[in-house]
Enzyme design. Sequence first.
Site, short mmCIF file in Angstrom:
data_model
loop_
_atom_site.label_atom_id
_atom_site.label_comp_id
_atom_site.label_asym_id
_atom_site.label_seq_id
_atom_site.Cartn_x
_atom_site.Cartn_y
_atom_site.Cartn_z
N GLU A 143 -10.19 3.88 -8.27
CA GLU A 143 -10.54 5.33 -7.93
C GLU A 143 -12.24 5.71 -8.38
O GLU A 143 -12.85 6.37 -7.47
CB GLU A 143 -9.67 6.50 -8.52
CG GLU A 143 -8.33 6.66 -7.90
CD GLU A 143 -8.25 6.81 -6.27
OE1 GLU A 143 -9.46 7.17 -5.66
OE2 GLU A 143 -7.08 6.46 -5.79
N ASP B 299 -4.53 -1.30 2.18
CA ASP B 299 -5.51 -0.95 3.16
C ASP B 299 -6.84 -1.31 3.06
O ASP B 299 -7.35 -2.02 3.77
CB ASP B 299 -5.45 0.74 3.79
CG ASP B 299 -5.47 1.40 2.09
OD1 ASP B 299 -5.66 0.77 1.23
OD2 ASP B 299 -5.43 2.81 2.16
N GLU C 253 2.65 12.70 4.74
CA GLU C 253 2.53 11.15 3.94
C GLU C 253 3.16 10.20 4.40
O GLU C 253 2.68 9.12 4.25
CB GLU C 253 2.82 11.86 2.50
CG GLU C 253 2.05 11.24 1.32
CD GLU C 253 0.42 11.19 1.45
OE1 GLU C 253 -0.38 11.57 2.68
OE2 GLU C 253 -0.22 10.98 0.30
N GLU D 259 -8.34 9.99 6.87
CA GLU D 259 -8.25 8.79 7.57
C GLU D 259 -8.27 9.04 8.97
O GLU D 259 -8.77 8.13 9.99
CB GLU D 259 -6.89 7.78 7.08
CG GLU D 259 -7.27 7.11 5.75
CD GLU D 259 -7.02 8.22 4.61
OE1 GLU D 259 -6.74 9.29 4.86
OE2 GLU D 259 -7.49 7.54 3.39
N THR E 21 -14.95 2.70 1.79
CA THR E 21 -13.91 3.35 1.92
C THR E 21 -14.03 4.84 1.78
O THR E 21 -13.02 5.73 2.33
CB THR E 21 -12.72 2.64 1.17
OG1 THR E 21 -11.49 3.10 1.80
CG2 THR E 21 -12.64 2.92 -0.47
#
EC number: 3.2.1.113
Length: 934
Positions: free
Chosen positions: A147, A294, A388, A406, A492
């Site tokens: 993160e 991902d 989710e 996304e 991302t």
Amino acid sequence: MSAAGGGRDCGSPVPQRAPWSLVAATAALCLLSATSVRTAAAAPMSREEKQKLGNQVLEMFDHAYGNYMEHAYPADELMPLTCRGRVRGQEPSRGDVDDALGKFSLTLIDSLDTLVVLNKTKEFEDAVRKVLRDVNLDNDVVVSVFETNIRVLGGLLGGHSLAIMLKEKGEYMQWYNDELLQMAKQLGYKLLPAFNTTSGLPYPRINLKFGIRKPEARTGTETDTCTACAGTLILEFAALSRFTGATIFEEYARKALDFLWEKRQRSSNLVGVTINIHTGDWVRKDSGVGAGIDSYYEYLLKAYVLLGDDSFLERFNTHYNAIMRYISQPPLLLDVHIHKPMLNARTWMDALLAFFPGLQVLKGDIRPAIETHEMLYQVIKKHNFLPEAFTTDFRVHWAQHPLRPEFAESTYFLYKATGDPYYLEVGKTLIENLNKYARVPCGFAAMKDVRTGSHEDRMDSFFLAEMFKYLYLLFADKEDIIFDIEDYIFTTEAHLLPLWLSTTNQSISKKNTTSEYTELDDSNFDWTCPNTQILFPHDPLYAQRIREPLKNVVDKSCPRGIIRVREESFRSGAKPPLRARDFMATNPEHLEILKKMGVSLIHLKDGRVQLVQHAIQAASSIDAEDGLRFMQEMIELSSQQQKEQQLPPRAVQIVSHPFFGRVVLTAGPAQFGPDLSKHKETRGFVASSKPYNGCSELTNPEAVMGKIALVQRGQCMFAEKARNIQNAGAIGGIVIDDNEGSSSDTAPLFQMAGDGKDTDDIRIPMLFLFSKEGSIILDAIREYEEVEVLLSDKAKDRDPEMDNEEQPSSENDSQNQSAEQIISISPTVDLVDQETPEESSLNSPPESLSPADTEDAADVSPPEQTSSPTANHETPSLDGECTDLDNQLEEQSETEENSSPEVSWDKKAQPIDSILADWNEDIEAFEMMEKDEL
Ligand code: DMJ
């Protein structure tokens, strides 16, 4: 198309020898002739309408960013319900989610380049000054390496990239002297100790001040990390190296990627979700394109685009072929096992995979991108947001939605690729839903439960970093943006890195290129890099024709369950193997089949039956595989049935000024009183009871008469409180937790049980709020005196009256793949009778019960016993025919899986420890998912 989604090539590094445009053109021709569906294009959107929507996005950004700056800064994030900053250590821990918070003004840094994209250059200049003045990167706090890399390092680099662009233009940022880059470098060095492993894979966490090893670090003992966590560094680290000339960052990120590539499962070419950073063993062997993996795939393709290194494209294409072969079941993307890739590992999908259609656009594979996106959009239309996680028959699996970007990202890329105005309409719906359901007076609040519309006190930084960027760009024309977006690639986290980095400080890539890739065989993989102008020259109906057959895929879907395994052989007439939902322990034929599959059945003393599978005892490998599937279905079925026993959460919606229905609190239901799901919502002003615990006759009946009474949890049964406030004339009640600091953000909700006696006399609805949610109401009373709320099963549309404000794993873990599997088939849950204390906590583990709970004895009736040991519902056919069960299940899902005794296949009482174990498993699976990636 460039990596940023426009209409030119991939940037200088790639293509002289890549005949990609030819490939793309050929593909387009095939697609054009392949379809003859007659269909109408979506109406084009006028420039005015696009501008209006763009302005709406700007206004929404101001609302989010402005409230963060006003009420939260310099904290990492805004808590939009309580309108203050989230400071780590000062709020109850939310577990791994908090690892994104490093006391470094996360939201400000993550928002930097969004400000420039949204044309807020002046604000950008101010924000950069604030970062330089206020942000400290040396805090004694343990943060997630992943993160911190994507949000903070990426945020600083994105800010730097646009700062130098602005400086060069000559108007803004003339004072700027690479200060953000210096901070990025400082942060880069702080993250490097995480790579001190033999594998080169980074530790998942690091202490910003003390690193990994020092005793003060409080980290460094972890053994596992997620694939995305280790494989999503190359863009930021390479950019840092190339901007600064310090090669070490790119070297480390490449080494981690090389190791992951080496560890791919060689026969399937897939990677697992988590890996041991010391041994390189896969810890979770399931594989998908969502949580945990991902952005590993995303970064392989984008590293090729940014760095021009062919090896990344070859790796990406190898993985992509495997994904399309095993995981992609258009329009679904379903996790499989890396060793047995024909075997689905789950029957649900997570929201993070919504980025994948966008990546497919970048790859040039538009058809499956359109299909998956369309399926996701239909799920959104059903629930307003993407839950989710959701099942293959599109029921909600995990009901949260933390305002993830996304889907907006994929919508943007698809619009760029197709030019189809349909995607503008999709974007418009996203905007409307955000304003309607997530907007609160102090920002935008994450959805706690998309079914009830309740909120969480949370606005993640990625909402500002990504959502507004993609939405704004969707409606923007070239002239609306002050620089050429095509010159950049999105990380991302949607941070912008300039494509010219590919030709700067290239020495590292040369040095580290493994010999495996020095001689490239072009026939091995596609050279793809789509160019929209070539791909969709004159066919505005192309995307529409692909969507058409999927028009009702969500609404008309049959429950699919495990859909892939041996579907082919069923179609060709072979008898389908035994399905878990059909199984009857008393049917000799079924027992025979079990035996063939290597599954033995053990009757336990307490009346439960236990299934154990020994794969080696199966009659053949196909039977062993059937056995494995059967066991997985059984686990799934068992946990689904337990969930169906639970009353769904409810909503307390504050409807008076200044909330006007915009704040929705997640509430626990009661097992007595009227059923709020049957249109029995109750609206009224709130008043505190005296005594506040509501355990005796109220001394202030005049205050609560005709109102919704507030009572504190504890000291007597819930039903007793309900009767006392009902006798005083209250029309409803809210019980507020007496455990200070408790919150539905951090504790599982539970439902209030009766007192073991007849509760038919209770005619008013009662809901439970944890202390933090309760304080929002109590604070509102202090501030506004008159506070009106609506008690209901789900938030109601903000009606004009309220709306006069100005406004613009239950997952079957892959480890179940082991040769031996054991499932205890537990009877029906009836926890009301299992727990003695005041509050029979249906959903919460025992730790969440207060001491009062154990003191209060209640009469408990014995668990209800019924005789039917098996499910008595119909089996949906595998070939797509729907039975009546569709309607039943549809209804269940729409009423939040209301408890339905008929769907239980075994009706005896389930021991509490087994229920809690199942719950913990579910919670762990989800925590793992959240931990793997936010
Ligand atoms: C973002 O932080 C990034 O997009 C990440 O790769 C995945 N999750 C979040 C948003 O959902």
